[in-house]
Write an enzyme that holds these catalytic residues in place. Structure first.
Site, PDB file in Angstrom:
ATOM      1  N   ASN A 174     -29.816  72.973  14.505  1.00 41.45           N
ATOM      2  CA  ASN A 174     -30.464  72.212  13.427  1.00 41.45           C
ATOM      3  C   ASN A 174     -31.874  72.721  13.090  1.00 41.45           C
ATOM      4  O   ASN A 174     -32.453  72.329  12.069  1.00 41.45           O
ATOM      5  CB  ASN A 174     -30.520  70.711  13.757  1.00 41.45           C
ATOM      6  CG  ASN A 174     -29.170  70.020  13.621  1.00 41.45           C
ATOM      7  OD1 ASN A 174     -28.913  68.997  14.266  1.00 41.45           O
ATOM      8  ND2 ASN A 174     -28.280  70.555  12.787  1.00 41.45           N
TER       9      ASN A 174
ATOM     10  N   ASP B  75     -22.403  62.340  11.582  1.00 42.94           N
ATOM     11  CA  ASP B  75     -22.449  63.308  10.484  1.00 42.94           C
ATOM     12  C   ASP B  75     -22.319  62.596   9.135  1.00 42.94           C
ATOM     13  O   ASP B  75     -21.655  61.560   9.040  1.00 42.94           O
ATOM     14  CB  ASP B  75     -21.298  64.320  10.663  1.00 42.94           C
ATOM     15  CG  ASP B  75     -21.527  65.592   9.865  1.00 42.94           C
ATOM     16  OD1 ASP B  75     -22.590  65.726   9.223  1.00 42.94           O
ATOM     17  OD2 ASP B  75     -20.625  66.452   9.873  1.00 42.94           O
TER      18      ASP B  75
HETATM   19  C1  FPP Z   1     -25.868  65.291  10.483  1.00 41.69           C
HETATM   20  O1  FPP Z   1     -25.711  64.860   9.146  1.00 41.69           O
HETATM   21  C2  FPP Z   1     -26.879  64.475  11.100  1.00 41.69           C
HETATM   22  C3  FPP Z   1     -27.942  64.963  11.789  1.00 41.69           C
HETATM   23  C4  FPP Z   1     -28.168  66.385  12.021  1.00 41.69           C
HETATM   24  C5  FPP Z   1     -28.950  64.053  12.333  1.00 41.69           C
HETATM   25  C6  FPP Z   1     -28.410  62.820  12.927  1.00 41.69           C
HETATM   26  C7  FPP Z   1     -29.504  61.878  13.157  1.00 41.69           C
HETATM   27  C8  FPP Z   1     -29.426  60.558  12.940  1.00 41.69           C
HETATM   28  C9  FPP Z   1     -28.206  59.877  12.533  1.00 41.69           C
HETATM   29  C10 FPP Z   1     -30.557  59.684  13.201  1.00 41.69           C
HETATM   30  C11 FPP Z   1     -30.821  59.686  14.668  1.00 41.69           C
HETATM   31  C12 FPP Z   1     -31.632  58.589  15.069  1.00 41.69           C
HETATM   32  C13 FPP Z   1     -32.353  58.600  16.189  1.00 41.69           C
HETATM   33  C14 FPP Z   1     -32.911  57.344  16.634  1.00 41.69           C
HETATM   34  C15 FPP Z   1     -32.631  59.808  16.962  1.00 41.69           C
HETATM   35  P1  FPP Z   1     -25.997  65.887   7.989  1.00 41.69           P
HETATM   36  O2  FPP Z   1     -27.436  65.815   7.653  1.00 41.69           O
HETATM   37  O3  FPP Z   1     -25.542  67.262   8.381  1.00 41.69           O
HETATM   38  O4  FPP Z   1     -25.128  65.310   6.832  1.00 41.69           O
HETATM   39  P2  FPP Z   1     -24.378  66.154   5.720  1.00 41.69           P
HETATM   40  O5  FPP Z   1     -23.330  66.974   6.435  1.00 41.69           O
HETATM   41  O6  FPP Z   1     -23.779  65.112   4.847  1.00 41.69           O
HETATM   42  O7  FPP Z   1     -25.385  67.007   5.027  1.00 41.69           O
END
Ligand code: FPP
Length: 264
Positions: free
Chosen positions: A86, A38
């Site tokens: 998501n 996250d």
């Molecule tokens: C949450 O952070 C993250 C996700 C929903 C996506 C996670 C994916 C990756 C780290 C890349 C994955 C890589 C592969 C190879 C599949 P957020 O976007 O909710 O962050 P925020 O809370 O700061 O907005």
């Protein structure tokens, strides 16, 4: 005279990652580590970049953490890459997140193979875009015979949906008379989960300061140790992973029992 001077020991530099790994391996290493990655969006926002730049940087963290987990002797690393919730995000972000497995695997599959890593996935595979499915499918096929660490992507995964599906399958078997209601127990429920073939996570890590489970492995995390850190996922490096491991190794796991007592 000079010989009598007491020489001060040079200030020792930080212990290297490999020395820390060697030391840690003399104690219990969690067999299954699950991570809620996250903070990608906030990482990007702090740099005035679009959210997708944070996800792209997060992909590089996936590479680092896969390598060090494998070096530590972790057997399964489950990464929450996309939840069933998501899909509510803007289309441009969803499209990008769906392209990341393809980019990650086309770039790093050779080194995953070299590290003897086996790629797997949990989640609803069928509704993913074709290009995402084919990238994951290719990686699973090419690493199927590897017997090192399993890198398990939770992609379009939601724990409640997983439990609903498990309940439906079990109800169906009961209705058909294949399974009697009295015989439904934890083992039966486990065997109908997407993680049936995996050990339960020993350690759950969530980055970015959020302290919740967000519909991740609700059943499987019943006795898991939790480690929360304020570090945003793109900044979560090898030392952060070792710190979480150290936290795990300092815990006393009793599984409802009493320390020092045996369960007999
Ligand atoms: C949450 O952070 C993250 C996700 C929903 C996506 C996670 C994916 C990756 C780290 C890349 C994955 C890589 C592969 C190879 C599949 P957020 O976007 O909710 O962050 P925020 O809370 O700061 O907005």
């Amino acid at each position: 005279m000079l010989g009598k001077l007491i020489r001060k020991k040079p200030v020792s530099s930080a212990v290297s990652l490999s020395d820390q790994i060697t030391d840690m391996k003399s104690r219990q290493i969690p067999a299954h580590v699950a991570i809620i990655m996250d903070g990608n969006g906030r990482w990007a926002k702090r740099r005035n970049l679009p959210r997708i730049a944070g996800h792209h940087e997060g992909m590089k963290t996936v590479r680092k953490i896969t390598r060090i987990s494998n070096d530590l002797g972790v057997k399964v690393l489950t990464l929450y890459a996309f939840s069933t919730e998501n899909w509510k995000r803007p289309k441009i972000e969803i499209d990008f997140l769906m392209k990341l497995p393809g980019e990650f695997l086309s770039t790093y599959l050779p080194e995953l193979i070299e590290q003897n890593v086996k790629v797997e996935m949990i989640g609803n595979f069928d509704v993913l875009p074709e290009h995402t499915k084919s990238a994951i499918h290719k990686a699973m096929k090419e690493t199927a015979n590897n017997d090192g660490m399993t890198l398990n992507f939770a992609m379009n995964y939601g724990s409640r949906l997983e439990l609903v599906e498990a309940v439906k399958e079990i109800a169906q078997l009961a209705q058909e008379g294949v399974l009697s209601v009295e015989n439904i127990d934890e083992t039966v429920i486990n065997s109908h989960l997407m993680t049936a073939h995996l050990p339960e996570p020993d350690l759950l890590i969530r980055t970015s300061g959020e302290v919740r489970l967000s519909n991740f492995m609700l059943w499987q995390l019943a006795y898991t140790e939790f480690s929360f850190t304020d570090v945003l996922w793109p900044d979560f490096d090898e030392q952060c992973m070792l710190n979480a491991m150290k936290e795990f190794q300092s815990r006393s796991r009793r599984f409802g029992s009493v320390e020092g007592e045996n369960n007999a």
